[in-house]
Design an enzyme around this catalytic site. Structure first.
Site, mmCIF file in Angstrom:
data_model
loop_
_atom_site.group_PDB
_atom_site.id
_atom_site.type_symbol
_atom_site.label_atom_id
_atom_site.label_comp_id
_atom_site.label_asym_id
_atom_site.label_seq_id
_atom_site.Cartn_x
_atom_site.Cartn_y
_atom_site.Cartn_z
ATOM 1 N N ALA A 65 1.081 -1.032 -0.088
ATOM 2 C CA ALA A 65 0.037 0.028 -0.414
ATOM 3 C C ALA A 65 0.896 1.246 0.298
ATOM 4 O O ALA A 65 2.341 1.003 0.464
ATOM 5 C CB ALA A 65 -0.868 -0.027 1.164
ATOM 6 N N GLY A 110 0.780 -4.994 0.561
ATOM 7 C CA GLY A 110 -0.783 -5.262 0.027
ATOM 8 C C GLY A 110 -0.420 -5.500 -1.605
ATOM 9 O O GLY A 110 -1.470 -6.296 -1.830
ATOM 10 N N GLU A 113 -0.720 -9.278 -0.680
ATOM 11 C CA GLU A 113 -2.452 -9.668 -0.627
ATOM 12 C C GLU A 113 -2.229 -9.367 -1.740
ATOM 13 O O GLU A 113 -3.623 -10.651 -1.666
ATOM 14 C CB GLU A 113 -2.724 -8.727 0.702
ATOM 15 C CG GLU A 113 -2.204 -8.964 2.362
ATOM 16 C CD GLU A 113 -2.490 -7.723 2.343
ATOM 17 O OE1 GLU A 113 -2.455 -6.120 2.729
ATOM 18 O OE2 GLU A 113 -3.193 -8.151 3.839
ATOM 19 N N GLU A 133 4.580 -4.796 7.121
ATOM 20 C CA GLU A 133 3.851 -3.991 8.011
ATOM 21 C C GLU A 133 3.810 -3.488 9.046
ATOM 22 O O GLU A 133 3.804 -2.546 9.938
ATOM 23 C CB GLU A 133 2.484 -4.908 8.454
ATOM 24 C CG GLU A 133 1.155 -4.468 6.845
ATOM 25 C CD GLU A 133 1.514 -5.601 5.959
ATOM 26 O OE1 GLU A 133 2.652 -6.736 5.959
ATOM 27 O OE2 GLU A 133 1.171 -5.687 4.679
HETATM 28 N N1 COA Z 1 4.397 3.207 -0.331
HETATM 29 C C1 COA Z 1 4.554 4.481 -2.068
HETATM 30 N N2 COA Z 1 6.071 4.478 -1.732
HETATM 31 C C2 COA Z 1 6.953 3.451 -2.351
HETATM 32 C C3 COA Z 1 6.451 2.401 -1.658
HETATM 33 C C4 COA Z 1 5.430 2.109 -0.664
HETATM 34 N N3 COA Z 1 4.705 1.014 0.127
HETATM 35 N N4 COA Z 1 7.629 1.305 -1.967
HETATM 36 C C5 COA Z 1 8.216 1.924 -2.796
HETATM 37 N N5 COA Z 1 8.147 3.644 -2.435
HETATM 38 C C6 COA Z 1 8.717 4.532 -3.190
HETATM 39 C C7 COA Z 1 9.543 5.519 -2.444
HETATM 40 O O1 COA Z 1 8.971 5.890 -1.902
HETATM 41 C C8 COA Z 1 10.955 5.440 -3.795
HETATM 42 O O2 COA Z 1 10.310 6.395 -4.217
HETATM 43 P P1 COA Z 1 10.896 8.393 -4.585
HETATM 44 O O3 COA Z 1 12.196 7.303 -5.676
HETATM 45 O O4 COA Z 1 9.961 9.044 -5.303
HETATM 46 O O5 COA Z 1 12.318 8.474 -3.005
HETATM 47 C C9 COA Z 1 10.677 4.884 -5.022
HETATM 48 O O6 COA Z 1 8.661 4.454 -4.892
HETATM 49 C C10 COA Z 1 11.713 3.823 -5.303
HETATM 50 O O7 COA Z 1 12.179 3.000 -3.835
HETATM 51 P P2 COA Z 1 12.915 3.042 -3.149
HETATM 52 O O8 COA Z 1 13.151 2.277 -1.689
HETATM 53 O O9 COA Z 1 13.945 4.205 -3.196
HETATM 54 O O10 COA Z 1 14.069 1.560 -3.613
HETATM 55 P P3 COA Z 1 14.900 0.511 -3.125
HETATM 56 O O11 COA Z 1 14.825 -0.626 -3.969
HETATM 57 O O12 COA Z 1 15.950 0.944 -2.166
HETATM 58 O O13 COA Z 1 13.868 -0.486 -1.683
HETATM 59 C C11 COA Z 1 11.886 -1.406 -1.463
HETATM 60 C C12 COA Z 1 13.087 -1.293 -2.850
HETATM 61 C C13 COA Z 1 11.379 -2.117 -1.894
HETATM 62 C C14 COA Z 1 12.629 -2.578 -0.535
HETATM 63 C C15 COA Z 1 11.512 -0.038 -0.591
HETATM 64 O O14 COA Z 1 10.843 0.835 -1.654
HETATM 65 C C16 COA Z 1 10.155 -0.465 0.482
HETATM 66 O O15 COA Z 1 11.193 -1.356 1.592
HETATM 67 N N6 COA Z 1 8.810 -0.218 0.092
HETATM 68 C C17 COA Z 1 8.513 -0.012 1.059
HETATM 69 C C18 COA Z 1 7.819 -1.852 1.298
HETATM 70 C C19 COA Z 1 6.424 -2.089 2.299
HETATM 71 O O16 COA Z 1 6.491 -1.356 3.432
HETATM 72 N N7 COA Z 1 5.153 -2.077 1.625
HETATM 73 C C20 COA Z 1 4.444 -2.297 2.879
HETATM 74 C C21 COA Z 1 3.145 -0.959 3.267
HETATM 75 S S1 COA Z 1 2.233 -1.396 3.976
#
Ligand code: COA
Length: 259
Positions: A65, A110, A113, A133
């Protein structure tokens, strides 16, 4: 409805849904949840689509999400968000058309999910899976606390959810979270091969078999067998059953109705 964050195309009976917010790793904001719900409702009744596929543009399937958006919601709005997510997952899970998740990259929160609401999960070797989460102070809210233990067992689900552990595609295969793992360049061919195999079957049989399996898993065996009897009858009473059996006897391919 106009779609801002998803692309939809139909090719030979297969409806391909591509998540298209690569700049946010295809995170699910409320707008895209509404778009997907609208699209999967359309797919449900679209005679041109026999099987649906969902995948992600760029290096992610769906990274969960949208955290930035969630950070701005009140508690009540969070509850509303969960109900909308549940509705979408149910629109996918109970869709009359089988839905295949082509998991090309991150399948988190999500996104995972949503993948679990699909009928099949085929993953690229590069995919990563997790329910992160609790590290954000919330819990999976798009069905993860319920579908994950049903899919991989209680202990493994607790490990993934309570430890917010991220696993790779081979581990996801080992625990039964995905059905198959392939090289990234083979992902779409493998998924389309599976989709075409299903497209050749009688649509009504596919529809009732899917719903009998889904409904039967919610109840005891006796009730499930009653569901199977009624489902069998629906297929047996159809023109497709007559066509399928005549085609076999006449040694020709069956021509099923496109519904
Ligand atoms: N919601 C909103 N934005 C997200 C996102 C999310 N769930 N996951 C990634 N993004 C965005 C980042 O903020 C970033 O945006 P920016 O370039 O404007 O800063 C862009 O996507 C790229 O992500 P980034 O974190 O820079 O890539 P990465 O390769 O370093 O890491 C992940 C990848 C997936 C490990 C990391 O993005 C992450 O942990 N995301 C969240 C995952 C999560 O917790 N999901 C469950 C949500 S309930």
């Amino acid at each position: 409805m106009e779609y801002k964050h998803i692309i939809f195309e139909v090719s030979e009976g297969v409806g391909i849904v591509t998540m298209n917010r690569p700049e946010a790793l295809n995170a699910l904001n409320l707008e895209v949840v509404a778009e997907l719900d609208d699209l999967f409702s359309r797919i449900d009744s679209d005679p041109e689509v026999k099987v649906a596929v969902i995948t992600g543009a760029g290096r992610s399937f769906i990274a969960g999400a949208d955290i930035e958006e969630m950070g701005r919601l009140t508690g009540d709005e969070g509850r509303e968000m969960v109900l909308k997510g549940h509705h979408l997952m149910s629109t996918i899970e109970n869709n009359r058309k089988p839905v295949i998740a082509a998991i090309n990259g991150y399948s988190l929160g999500g996104g995972n999910e949503l993948a679990m609401s699909c009928d099949f999960r085929i993953a690229s070797e590069k995919a990563k899976f997790g329910q992160p989460e609790v590290g954000l102070g919330i819990i999976p809210g798009y069905g993860g606390t319920q579908r994950l233990p049903r899919l991989v067992g209680k202990g493994m689900a607790k490990k993934l959810i309570l430890c917010a552990e991220t696993i790779d595609a081979q581990e996801a295969l080992r625990i039964g979270l995905v059905d198959k793992v392939v090289a990234p360049e083979e992902l779409m061919d493998t998924v389309m091969g599976l989709a075409r195999k299903i497209c050749a079957m009688a649509p009504i049989a596919i529809d009732v078999a899917k719903s009998a399996i889904n409904s039967g898993l919610q109840c005891d065996l006796k009730t499930g067998l009653r569901i199977e009897t009624e489902s069998f009858y629906r297929a047996f009473a159809s023109e497709d059953r007559v066509e399928g059996m005549h085609a076999f006897v006449e040694k020709r391919p069956a021509k099923f109705r496109n519904k």
